[in-house]
Design an enzyme around this catalytic site. Structure first.
Site, short mmCIF file in Angstrom:
data_model
loop_
_atom_site.label_atom_id
_atom_site.label_comp_id
_atom_site.label_asym_id
_atom_site.label_seq_id
_atom_site.Cartn_x
_atom_site.Cartn_y
_atom_site.Cartn_z
N GLY A 10 0.80 -1.22 0.00
CA GLY A 10 0.00 0.00 0.00
C GLY A 10 0.83 1.28 0.00
O GLY A 10 0.48 2.26 -0.67
N LYS A 128 -12.24 -10.54 5.44
CA LYS A 128 -11.39 -9.44 4.97
C LYS A 128 -12.17 -8.12 5.03
O LYS A 128 -13.14 -7.92 4.30
CB LYS A 128 -10.97 -9.75 3.54
CG LYS A 128 -10.25 -8.64 2.83
CD LYS A 128 -8.81 -8.52 3.27
CE LYS A 128 -8.14 -7.34 2.58
NZ LYS A 128 -6.91 -6.95 3.22
N LYS A 213 -3.27 -9.96 -2.06
CA LYS A 213 -2.30 -9.66 -3.12
C LYS A 213 -0.98 -10.41 -2.94
O LYS A 213 -0.32 -10.76 -3.92
CB LYS A 213 -2.06 -8.15 -3.25
CG LYS A 213 -1.20 -7.52 -2.17
CD LYS A 213 0.10 -6.97 -2.73
CE LYS A 213 1.07 -6.41 -1.73
NZ LYS A 213 0.93 -6.41 -0.33
N LYS A 275 2.23 -12.10 3.97
CA LYS A 275 3.52 -11.99 3.27
C LYS A 275 4.40 -13.19 3.58
O LYS A 275 5.04 -13.76 2.70
CB LYS A 275 4.25 -10.70 3.67
CG LYS A 275 3.50 -9.46 3.23
CD LYS A 275 4.26 -8.21 3.58
CE LYS A 275 3.29 -7.06 3.80
NZ LYS A 275 2.21 -6.97 2.82
P1 ADP Z 1 1.46 -3.75 2.67
O1 ADP Z 1 0.53 -2.61 2.47
O2 ADP Z 1 2.86 -3.49 2.18
O3 ADP Z 1 0.91 -5.05 2.18
P2 ADP Z 1 0.89 -4.28 5.49
O4 ADP Z 1 0.57 -3.04 6.24
O5 ADP Z 1 -0.19 -5.20 5.11
O6 ADP Z 1 1.73 -3.84 4.22
O7 ADP Z 1 2.02 -5.12 6.27
C1 ADP Z 1 3.22 -4.49 6.70
C2 ADP Z 1 3.10 -4.21 8.18
O8 ADP Z 1 3.11 -5.43 8.92
C3 ADP Z 1 4.22 -3.43 8.80
O9 ADP Z 1 4.06 -2.04 8.62
C4 ADP Z 1 4.11 -3.84 10.29
O10 ADP Z 1 3.40 -2.87 11.01
C5 ADP Z 1 3.27 -5.11 10.28
N1 ADP Z 1 3.83 -6.26 10.97
C6 ADP Z 1 3.09 -7.15 11.67
N2 ADP Z 1 3.86 -8.13 12.16
C7 ADP Z 1 5.12 -7.87 11.77
C8 ADP Z 1 6.37 -8.55 11.96
N3 ADP Z 1 6.45 -9.68 12.66
N4 ADP Z 1 7.49 -8.01 11.40
C9 ADP Z 1 7.41 -6.86 10.69
N5 ADP Z 1 6.25 -6.18 10.48
C10 ADP Z 1 5.12 -6.68 11.00
MG MG Z 2 -0.27 -1.48 4.56
#
Ligand code: ADP
Ligand code: MG
Length: 315
Positions: A10, A128, A213, A275
């Site tokens: 995002g 979701k 995604k 992820k």
């Molecule tokens: P994107 O929009 O890139 O898909 P998300 O916001 O869905 O990103 O996921 C990234 C976020 O995951 C980070 O900003 C962090 O706050 C969170 N997060 C949760 N658990 C972890 C972890 N174990 N290590 C790193 N980040 C984490």
């Molecule tokens: Mg995000």
């Protein structure tokens, strides 16, 4: 040439705290494409995919507010629309960045369908959250009128929830391969792809769901025989004990070890969870592959082993 599927998070399109005006989104995409152009200049073949959560959320608001004036469109149309808009922004920026570097490459966006199963357990358990937070009464009124499912989401109010079934096939993979074979840089499978199910007569039908995604990116990377899946987000590493004083970044980790940390609950569902799952799925399907989770502005360092969390197949 190493083939890389890049999944943009995002923050590649809307930064924290922004409203997400068109100008803001294009400016963020410009910065993102500078990173991507560096990868192309370094000789990597890229397939670019991206999230679309806030953009779909905005379209749903328009649906809602304009309901009496123009007919609302299905959720999978909203996914298709965001693939087009975000792909357009990337074509504009990446094309310009490449030309500036004297690189003559076609950038093409493909409206991409992702097949999901009509038997996926997610259909019975929509989880979701999408779109805006509404007060309970408003959410209940929309539920009564439309049959949508809305659920309380803590102190901020209620939000619509939709099923997020597992991606099982990238329907438009042959078209992606044609574009790649012709030398194009391809933007595909945005927002996880437009979710479709295959009916007994062989037709595909769009469904009211969203595909994650990161999981779609892992499947895309597998189907295209990519060398690496590069998930770019807003943190430099996957962390153990994230958000606590014991937090520790993972740099190189074997799939089996990462799976253990996953089971121990280190990765929040809805953010780092998918992820990590995507990274594991991709490396578990081939012995020479790697998945990398890294910060957007470390893209090149990550591919060259100097940044990010590298997930390696078990020997
Ligand atoms: P994107 O929009 O890139 O898909 P998300 O916001 O869905 O990103 O996921 C990234 C976020 O995951 C980070 O900003 C962090 O706050 C969170 N997060 C949760 N658990 C972890 C972890 N174990 N290590 C790193 N980040 C984490
Ligand atoms: Mg995000």
């Amino acid at each position: 040439m190493r083939r890389i599927v890049v999944a943009l998070g995002g923050n590649a399109i809307i930064q924290a705290g922004q409203r997400g005006t068109a100008e803001e989104q294009q400016a963020n995409v410009d910065l993102t494409c500078r990173q991507l152009a560096e990868l192309v200049a370094a000789g990597y073949e890229l397939i670019i995919t991206h999230g679309n959560g806030p953009q779909v959320g905005n379209l749903l608001v328009k649906n809602e507010l304009a309901r009496e004036i123009v007919p609302p469109v299905p959720l999978h149309w909203c996914v298709a629309q965001t693939q087009a808009t975000i792909g357009f922004m990337i074509q504009q920026s990446l094309g310009a960045e490449l030309r500036q570097r004297g690189i003559d490459r076609v950038v093409a966006t493909l409206v991409t369908r992702t097949e999901v199963s009509p038997d996926d357990p997610a259909w019975n358990d929509p989880t979701k959250p999408i779109g805006l937070y509404y007060p309970e009464e408003r959410a209940r009124a929309i539920m009564a009128e439309t049959g949508q499912v809305w659920k309380p989401q803590g102190t901020r109010g209620w939000r619509r929830v939709v099923p997020s079934p597992d991606p099982i096939a990238i329907v438009d993979r042959p078209a992606i391969e044609l574009l790649l074979a012709a030398g194009a840089l391809v933007v595909a499978c945005g927002g996880g792809g437009i979710p479709v199910v295959r009916r007994p007569d062989g037709r595909y039908e769009g469904v009211e769901a969203v595909v994650d995604k990161d999981l779609a990116a892992a499947l895309l990377a597998h189907e295209l025989g990519a060398d690496a899946l590069l998930i770019l987000t807003d943190v430099p590493n996957v962390m153990l004990h994230y958000g606590t004083p014991q937090a520790r970044p993972l740099e190189r980790v074997l799939a089996s070890e990462l799976r253990r940390y996953q089971v121990e609950g280190h990765f929040a569902s809805g953010s780092m969870g998918p992820k990590v799952e995507a990274a594991l799925r991709f490396v578990s399907r081939g012995s020479t592959r790697r998945s990398i989770i890294a910060a957007l502005d470390h893209a090149r360092d990550a591919l060259e082993g100097r940044a990010g969390t590298h997930v390696l197949p078990d020997p």
